[in-house]
Design a protein around this motif. Structure first.
Motif, PDB file in Angstrom:
ATOM      1  N   ILE A 191      28.707  31.350  38.971  1.00  0.00           N
ATOM      2  CA  ILE A 191      28.937  32.392  37.957  1.00  0.00           C
ATOM      3  C   ILE A 191      28.072  32.140  36.723  1.00  0.00           C
ATOM      4  O   ILE A 191      27.436  33.046  36.195  1.00  0.00           O
ATOM      5  CB  ILE A 191      30.431  32.455  37.575  1.00  0.00           C
ATOM      6  CG1 ILE A 191      31.244  32.950  38.771  1.00  0.00           C
ATOM      7  CG2 ILE A 191      30.644  33.367  36.369  1.00  0.00           C
ATOM      8  CD1 ILE A 191      32.742  32.868  38.569  1.00  0.00           C
TER       9      ILE A 191
ATOM     10  N   GLU B 220      39.468  31.947  35.315  1.00  0.00           N
ATOM     11  CA  GLU B 220      39.298  32.541  33.982  1.00  0.00           C
ATOM     12  C   GLU B 220      39.614  31.526  32.892  1.00  0.00           C
ATOM     13  O   GLU B 220      38.928  31.474  31.869  1.00  0.00           O
ATOM     14  CB  GLU B 220      40.183  33.778  33.823  1.00  0.00           C
ATOM     15  CG  GLU B 220      39.743  34.946  34.668  1.00  0.00           C
ATOM     16  CD  GLU B 220      40.709  36.109  34.581  1.00  0.00           C
ATOM     17  OE1 GLU B 220      41.922  35.885  34.371  1.00  0.00           O
ATOM     18  OE2 GLU B 220      40.241  37.246  34.740  1.00  0.00           O
TER      19      GLU B 220
ATOM     20  N   SER C 102      31.532  38.413  38.977  1.00  0.00           N
ATOM     21  CA  SER C 102      32.879  37.948  38.678  1.00  0.00           C
ATOM     22  C   SER C 102      33.621  39.110  38.031  1.00  0.00           C
ATOM     23  O   SER C 102      33.102  40.217  37.957  1.00  0.00           O
ATOM     24  CB  SER C 102      32.832  36.725  37.758  1.00  0.00           C
ATOM     25  OG  SER C 102      32.218  37.070  36.548  1.00  0.00           O
ATOM     26  N   ASN C 103      34.808  38.843  37.539  1.00  0.00           N
ATOM     27  CA  ASN C 103      35.568  39.949  36.945  1.00  0.00           C
ATOM     28  C   ASN C 103      35.024  40.324  35.561  1.00  0.00           C
ATOM     29  O   ASN C 103      34.194  39.623  34.988  1.00  0.00           O
ATOM     30  CB  ASN C 103      37.060  39.622  36.905  1.00  0.00           C
ATOM     31  CG  ASN C 103      37.402  38.523  35.942  1.00  0.00           C
ATOM     32  OD1 ASN C 103      36.714  38.306  34.945  1.00  0.00           O
ATOM     33  ND2 ASN C 103      38.475  37.818  36.226  1.00  0.00           N
TER      34      ASN C 103
END
Length: 180
Positions: free
Chosen positions: A46, A12, A54-55
């Motif tokens: 990503i 992140e 992904s988150n």
């Protein structure tokens, strides 16, 4: 990074660095294809394969970056010089100059193609409501009835050469409104 951002997972933080860099240099990057180089290989699927999951936080950043045409490339850490953006501490003076450059860029590019900036400028000078808005922005006095409708968004306005901007849009008075 803020205290909360410093607690993000490594992937992140790396994705946040890409988002920060692209948004920081948006004036120079918008409308052209460019490459982002990273030493964090897990970011490649990503950012480059938009089907990779992904988150939610990274997905939100991906949505915000959709307007840019870029590709993320991996460069191993041994071949990648130190990341300048993560070590650079901006100075308020340079930040203010960057803001002023951005506002001037918006002024010169937000004018509709069928109209010249000078026309917008002269019409704004003749419009009493726009002039009242300019006056309220300069003085901070929002008691005038002509600017009553604008009070709740006063922090979104700026004045450049007599033309009022709200964010990235030029403000025109709507003359077709019914009288109060």
């Amino acid at each position: 990074m803020s205290a909360a951002e410093s607690r993000y997972a490594q992937i992140e933080r790396e994705a946040l660095a890409i988002k920060f860099g692209v948004e920081r240099f948006r004036v120079y990057l918008y409308g052209s294809h460019f490459e982002v180089h990273t030493d964090h290989k897990p970011l490649l699927p990503i950012f480059n394969n938009h089907g990779a999951k992904s988150n939610a936080r990274i997905e939100l950043w991906l949505l915000k970056l959709q307007q840019y045409d870029f590709e993320v490339k991996h460069i191993p850490g041994r071949d990648n010089p130190a990341d300048y953006l993560s070590r650079y501490h901006s100075h308020p003076e340079s930040h203010n100059a960057m803001i002023e450059d951005y506002v001037n860029y918006i002024c010169s590019n937000a004018v509709p193609k069928a109209m010249k900036f000078e026309v917008v400028q002269s019409e704004s000078k003749q419009d009493s409501e726009i002039q009242a808005l300019c006056s309220a922005l300069k003085s901070g006095d929002w008691s005038d009835e002509n600017v009553r409708d604008y009070r709740h968004m006063k922090n979104e306005f700026t004045v450049v050469d007599g033309v009022v901007l709200r964010d990235t849009r030029i403000v025109f008075q709507n003359h077709s409104r019914t009288s109060r």
